[in-house]
Every structure is written in structure tokens, then in C-alpha cells.
Design a protein around this motif. Structure first.
Motif, short mmCIF file in Angstrom:
data_model
loop_
_atom_site.label_atom_id
_atom_site.label_comp_id
_atom_site.label_asym_id
_atom_site.label_seq_id
_atom_site.Cartn_x
_atom_site.Cartn_y
_atom_site.Cartn_z
N ARG A 1 0.65 -1.21 0.04
CA ARG A 1 -0.04 -0.09 0.04
C ARG A 1 0.82 1.30 -0.02
NH1 ARG A 1 -3.25 2.82 -2.11
NH2 ARG A 1 -4.88 4.07 -0.94
N ALA A 2 2.05 1.17 0.72
CA ALA A 2 2.97 2.34 0.63
C ALA A 2 3.44 2.60 -0.54
CB ALA A 2 3.94 2.02 1.69
N SER A 3 3.72 1.35 -1.41
CA SER A 3 4.37 1.64 -2.71
C SER A 3 3.12 2.23 -3.72
CB SER A 3 4.80 0.47 -3.19
OG SER A 3 5.41 0.51 -4.51
N GLN A 4 1.89 1.81 -3.67
CA GLN A 4 0.93 2.27 -4.38
C GLN A 4 0.53 3.75 -4.13
OE1 GLN A 4 -2.42 0.02 -2.87
NE2 GLN A 4 -1.82 -1.74 -4.23
N LEU A 5 0.75 4.30 -3.04
CA LEU A 5 0.81 5.83 -2.32
C LEU A 5 1.93 6.59 -2.74
CD1 LEU A 5 -1.09 5.52 0.74
CD2 LEU A 5 -2.07 6.35 -1.56
N GLY A 6 2.99 5.96 -3.54
CA GLY A 6 4.23 6.59 -4.15
C GLY A 6 5.12 6.71 -3.14
N MET A 7 5.33 6.04 -2.19
CA MET A 7 6.20 5.97 -1.29
C MET A 7 7.62 4.78 -1.42
SD MET A 7 4.44 6.83 2.48
CE MET A 7 3.17 5.98 2.16
N LYS A 8 8.71 4.93 -1.20
CA LYS A 8 9.62 4.06 -1.20
C LYS A 8 9.60 2.99 0.04
CE LYS A 8 14.61 3.27 -2.62
NZ LYS A 8 15.96 3.97 -2.73
N ALA A 9 9.35 1.93 -0.35
CA ALA A 9 9.05 0.96 0.92
C ALA A 9 10.25 -0.26 0.82
CB ALA A 9 7.68 0.42 0.83
N ALA A 10 10.30 -0.91 1.91
CA ALA A 10 11.12 -1.82 2.28
C ALA A 10 10.54 -2.91 3.27
CB ALA A 10 12.74 -1.56 2.74
N VAL A 11 10.82 -4.06 3.17
CA VAL A 11 10.20 -5.03 4.13
C VAL A 11 11.37 -5.94 4.31
CG1 VAL A 11 9.07 -7.26 4.06
CG2 VAL A 11 7.85 -5.38 3.16
N ILE A 12 11.71 -6.10 5.68
CA ILE A 12 12.51 -7.08 6.15
C ILE A 12 11.85 -8.25 6.85
CG2 ILE A 12 14.63 -7.33 7.94
CD1 ILE A 12 14.38 -3.97 8.14
N GLU A 13 12.42 -9.51 6.43
CA GLU A 13 11.74 -10.60 6.88
C GLU A 13 12.94 -11.81 7.16
OE1 GLU A 13 10.09 -13.58 8.27
OE2 GLU A 13 8.80 -11.93 7.76
N ARG A 14 12.88 -12.18 8.46
CA ARG A 14 14.06 -12.98 8.85
C ARG A 14 13.80 -14.44 8.36
NH1 ARG A 14 13.29 -13.60 15.13
NH2 ARG A 14 11.41 -14.51 15.47
N GLU A 15 12.72 -14.89 8.04
CA GLU A 15 12.22 -16.37 7.78
C GLU A 15 11.61 -16.67 6.35
OE1 GLU A 15 11.19 -20.19 10.50
OE2 GLU A 15 10.54 -17.88 11.24
N HIS A 16 10.18 -16.31 6.52
CA HIS A 16 9.47 -16.46 5.26
C HIS A 16 8.62 -15.58 5.08
CE1 HIS A 16 11.03 -20.62 5.43
NE2 HIS A 16 10.46 -21.01 6.91
N LEU A 17 8.73 -15.10 3.79
CA LEU A 17 7.48 -14.07 3.36
C LEU A 17 5.97 -14.75 3.60
CD1 LEU A 17 9.11 -12.42 0.15
CD2 LEU A 17 8.59 -11.21 2.37
N GLY A 18 5.13 -14.00 4.21
CA GLY A 18 3.65 -14.32 4.27
C GLY A 18 3.60 -14.68 5.91
N GLY A 19 4.69 -14.77 6.62
CA GLY A 19 4.56 -14.79 8.00
C GLY A 19 4.21 -16.21 8.57
N VAL A 20 3.68 -16.17 9.79
CA VAL A 20 3.16 -17.48 10.30
C VAL A 20 1.90 -17.76 9.56
CG1 VAL A 20 2.11 -18.47 12.52
CG2 VAL A 20 4.29 -17.34 12.75
N CYS A 21 0.92 -16.75 9.44
CA CYS A 21 -0.37 -17.07 8.97
C CYS A 21 -0.29 -17.94 7.58
CB CYS A 21 -0.96 -15.89 8.65
SG CYS A 21 -2.77 -16.00 7.71
N LEU A 22 0.53 -17.67 6.66
CA LEU A 22 0.51 -18.20 5.47
C LEU A 22 1.56 -19.37 5.55
CD1 LEU A 22 1.30 -16.39 1.97
CD2 LEU A 22 2.32 -18.64 2.50
N ASN A 23 2.48 -19.48 6.33
CA ASN A 23 3.57 -20.52 6.29
C ASN A 23 3.07 -21.49 7.23
OD1 ASN A 23 5.86 -19.79 4.28
ND2 ASN A 23 5.25 -18.09 5.36
N TRP A 24 2.68 -21.19 8.47
CA TRP A 24 2.19 -22.11 9.56
C TRP A 24 1.01 -22.03 10.34
CZ3 TRP A 24 5.49 -26.20 9.84
CH2 TRP A 24 6.56 -26.17 9.25
N GLY A 25 -0.01 -21.26 9.58
CA GLY A 25 -1.00 -21.02 10.35
C GLY A 25 -2.36 -20.98 9.53
N CYS A 26 -2.87 -19.86 9.15
CA CYS A 26 -4.22 -19.90 8.42
C CYS A 26 -4.18 -20.75 7.39
CB CYS A 26 -4.57 -18.39 8.04
SG CYS A 26 -4.06 -17.25 9.25
#
Length: 470
Positions: free
Chosen positions: A28-53
């Protein structure tokens, strides 16, 4: 491809954590014209996507199919021979589903020109209105705004240490190498009840233990009672209103003991499902005004912490701890930062909750008791699925839809469901609450026939003494 160490890199927004809150906020930040970065130590999608929901729903789908086979004779369909379970394939498919969606998140971030760093991160000093974030390899990032979206992990009980073999957390419970003959599940919230449903339908003798006087304690008591009755009818042992004294393993089995008169229970394995605690450690919060209360970061309605320029969203903050809440919080947070004028904070009772056990449970808004405690004079409608033609045709007619209205204004205060596909149906009531629909609009809406949704209509009608099919 993830970024590697180089000179200091500047962004408008840095998001620590790539789960359903973090990656959505960055997009959403990128859509609004902001330069954005994500830092993820394990798996993109987090617990929900990888080990949960997501992977749990793949497991529950397998269990649902297994249960459906047992009921096929009622539909005139017979299967010769013994029905077997290929557990490695069940687990492999679950992991494949998670992997596919994780790759999808990576694609979305790349498409939206969000820079991804695969590392642990620590928030550093602030110079003016610019904050630094240091990665484990020494790379330094800087931005005016830092969003903490580090999620949470399973909570443990005092003196109980999961060993990954006989005493399990949700991670080990999702990738069993073999099915136990018997299982104790400690905690009957959404996670505990879903595991109870999965393992029981896969042929395991399940004992579900809850400290309070009913399972699914955040749900309306009437709904909880229906689920508990269904679990017991299926053959589960449900123990409520007890405090655990100990949970001990001898390497081959586990024994749970309790305070009071409840007899000990022994099983092959046990699963701890007693809640979560936020991942707030080693983030560099010491020396900041970010407040951590009982393991979770305190924020206001815009996801702002006590420290200017630092925000927090998702499971690292307060309840309800749900992926869709995290995503919505991420969008609200970023839009507020961007100065959007039409940003709306999440209203009280606006987040729907879903539990994918059998029978399914879904709710939004106040319970009947909460509405009364808040001072509302209420009207309550109920409609059982046994009166719904589609549910009867499906062979799944057990359950109830309950609606709660303010008697004076007609406001829909809450809706609570148990039964077939209610996790899909609940969104109808969620939309109604967002649109501030009253009983009048809901009663005047035409619901298609034959559908399960007709029970939603009938429940509203019943609150006002106008139910047709009951």
C-alpha cells in the motif's frame, strides 16, 4: 532477489516483518508513491501463510474429505475396500500450498517495487526525523517511518517445555510424521479447536482441555455450547473448568494432571494451544517510548506507538490476533502516514472471527451478554440450519445463526454462527455493519433460494417476530 550489504539505503517506510500485516502495508505504501522496504527473517507471508491460516485449512480439507467418505452411504454412494490415509501426502500438500502462496507474496512485492531484505533487524538511533534500522549483516537502512509487524509465537505454560516429539507446538502439530492413537490438546480457542477437529476426523482419540467453563471462550456462549455438544457427540472428551497442575512426558507418552477432582489424562502426544506472545525481543525498543504490555506492543487507533515515527500492526499488538485485522491495520497505518483524508480506524466489533473446525464457527460484533452489559435493550433472532433447505440437501443441517439488534435503533450489534460454511457467510453481516444497515434494510434484502444465506435472513426476521420457516 533479496538485497545484500552495501552503503546506507534510504526509504520512506521500512516494515519489519513480511507477514499479512507487513507485506500488505509495504504494498500500500508503494501504491501511494512511497519507497518501501520489507525486512523478513524467515518466510514471506509470516506465520499465517506458512504455519497458520493457510496450511491448516489444507489439513482440515483433507480431514473434511475423510469425514465425507464416511457419510457417502446416506447419499447412495458406496466405496468398496478400506479407506486409507497417506499422511506424508496430506502433510506434503499442506506445505506445497503454503509454499505456493509464499512465492505469490514475493511476486507481489516485486511487482510493486518493494525492496525485500532477508535478515533480522534492530531499530537504531534517530537523527532529526530519520530513524536507522540495522540488519544482522551490518547493512544500515534509514527511513522516517518504521512499522513493526513481527507477529507472534506460541505461548508456553510455566514448567511445560515443548520437546517437539510428545509435547508439541502448532508447528510440530502441522507436520506429523505419524498419527498418534491419542492426543491431549491444551486450550480450546480457534487453534485448539481446529486441531481437535482435524486429528479426530483423522482417527485420533482427542481430549480437549480448557481452563474456563466452556470451549471457544471468546464466542457467544450459546454458540460455544453447540460446538461442545457436537464435539462430544463425535466422541471427543472435552474437559472444561480445570487448571493444569502438570504436563509431563516420559518420552513415549504424556500425562496431564489437574487441580481439583479431575482425573489425570494420558495420551501419546499433547499440543499446547494456549495463546500467543508478541515477537518484541531484540528489536531495539529499549530506550524508546514504545510500550510493551504483557508481551504485546501498545498502539493507538492509527497503529502509532509512544515513539514518534515507530508504528506496530498485527499480532505483535493487541487482540484480536487475526491475519485480516493485521492487513487492515497495515493499510490504515500507511494511509494515515501518507496524509489520506478518508482513513477510518477499525471500529469496535468490526473484525469478523472465524474458526474452521467442524462445525465451523464465525462471528462479528457483540455477544448477547456484551450487548446487555453495554446497556443496550436488545432483540435477538435465531434460526437453526435444520430449517434451511440447502443445508438439509447438503446433509449438514446442524447449527444456528443468531443475530442481535438494538431495540431502539435497529442497529445490528452482533451476529454469531455455527454450522455449514458460516466462515463464508459471516462477511454478509460484516458488510451490513460497515454500511450501518438496520433490521429494515436486512429484512428488505432478497436472499437467493436455495442457499445457506437464507438462514441469515430468517434470523433477522425472527428477531422481530417475522420468521417464515420456523
Amino acid at each position: 532477489m533479496a538485497e545484500t550489504k552495501s552503503d546506507t539505503k534510504s526509504f520512506d517506510i521500512i516494515v519489519i516483518g513480511g507477514g499479512p500485516g507487513g507485506y500488505v502495508a509495504a504494498i500500500r505504501a508503494s501504491q501511494l508513491g512511497m519507497k518501501a522496504a520489507v525486512i523478513e527473517r524467515e518466510h514471506l507471508g509470516g506465520v499465517c501463510l506458512n504455519w497458520g491460516c493457510i496450511p491448516t485449512k489444507a489439513l482440515l480439507r483433507a480431514a473434511e474429505l475423510r469425514h465425507s467418505i464416511d457419510e457417502m452411504k446416506e447419499f447412495g454412494i458406496t466405496i468398496s475396500g478400506e479407506v486409507g490415509i497417506d499422511l506424508p501426502t496430506v502433510v506434503k500438500r499442506s506445505r506445497k500450498v503454503a509454499g505456493r502462496l509464499s512465492m505469490g507474496v514475493s511476486h507481489l512485492l516485486k511487482k510493486n517495487k518493494v525492496t525485500v531484505f532477508e535478515a533480522e533487524a534492530k531499530i537504531g538511533a534517530k537523527k532529526g526525523d530519520i530513524r536507522t534500522v540495522t540488519l544482522a549483516d551490518g547493512t544500515i537502512l534509514q527511513a522516517k517511518h518504521v512499522i513493526i509487524a513481527t507477529g507472534a509465537r506460541a505461548r508456553s505454560l510455566p514448567d511445560i517445555t515443548p520437546d517437539g516429539k510428545t509435547i508439541l507446538t502448532y508447528k510440530e502439530a502441522m507436520v506429523p510424521e505419524s498419527m498418534p492413537e491419542s492426543l491431549i490438546i491444551i486450550g480450546s480457542g480457534a487453534i485448539g479447536s481446529e486441531f481437535a477437529s482435524f486429528y479426530h476426523d483423522m482417527g485420533v482419540k482427542v481430549t480437549l482441555v480448557e481452563a474456563v467453563d466452556r470451549i471457544l471462550p471468546v464466542e457467544d456462549p450459546e454458540i460455544s455450547a453447540i460446538v461442545q455438544k457436537a464435539f462430544v457427540k463425535r466422541g471427543m472428551q472435552v474437559i472444561t473448568g480445570v487448571m493444569m497442575a502438570s504436563l509431563k512426558s516420559n518420552g513415549k507418552s504424556v500425562t496431564a494432571t489437574f487441580d481439583g477432582t479431575q482425573e489425570p489424562v494420558t495420551a501419546d502426544r499433547a499440543i499446547l494451544a494456549v495463546g500467543i506472545i508478541g515477537n518484541t525481543e531484540n528489536l531495539g525498543l529499549d530506550g524508546t517510548k514504545v510500550k510493551v504490555d504483557r508481551g504485546h506492543i501498545t498502539t493507538n487507533q492509527w497503529a502509532e506507538t509512544g515513539e514518534a515515527g515507530i508504528y506496530a500492526i498485527g499480532d505483535v499488538t493487541g487482540p484480536p490476533w487475526l491475519a485480516h485485522k493485521a492487513s487492515h491495520e497495515g493499510i490504515i497505518c500507511v494511509e494515515k502516514i501518507a496524509g489520506q483524508k478518508d482513513v477510518h480506524a477499525i471500529g469496535a466489533g468490526a473484525v469478523p472471527g472465524c474458526t474452521y473446525c467442524r462445525p465451523q464457527v464465525a462471528s462479528v460484533g457483540m455477544t448477547e451478554a456484551a450487548a446487555k452489559e453495554a446497556g443496550h435493550k436488545i432483540k435477538v433472532g435465531r434460526f437453526p440450519f435444520i430449517g434451511n433447505g440447502k443445508a438439509i440437501a447438503m446433509g449438514d443441517d446442524q447449527g444456528l445463526i443468531k443475530t442481535i439488534f438494538d431495540e431502539k435503533t435497529g442497529e445490528l450489534l452482533g451476529a454469531h454462527m455455527v454450522g455449514p460454511e458460516v466462515t463464508e457467510l459471516i462477511q454478509g453481516y460484516a458488510i451490513a455493519r460497515t454500511l450501518e444497515a438496520t433490521e429494515a434494510e436486512l429484512m428488505q434484502t432478497i436472499f437467493p433460494h436455495p442457499t445457506l444465506s437464507e438462514a441469515m435472513h430468517e434470523s433477522v426476521l425472527d428477531a422481530y417476530g417475522r420468521a417464515i420457516h420456523m
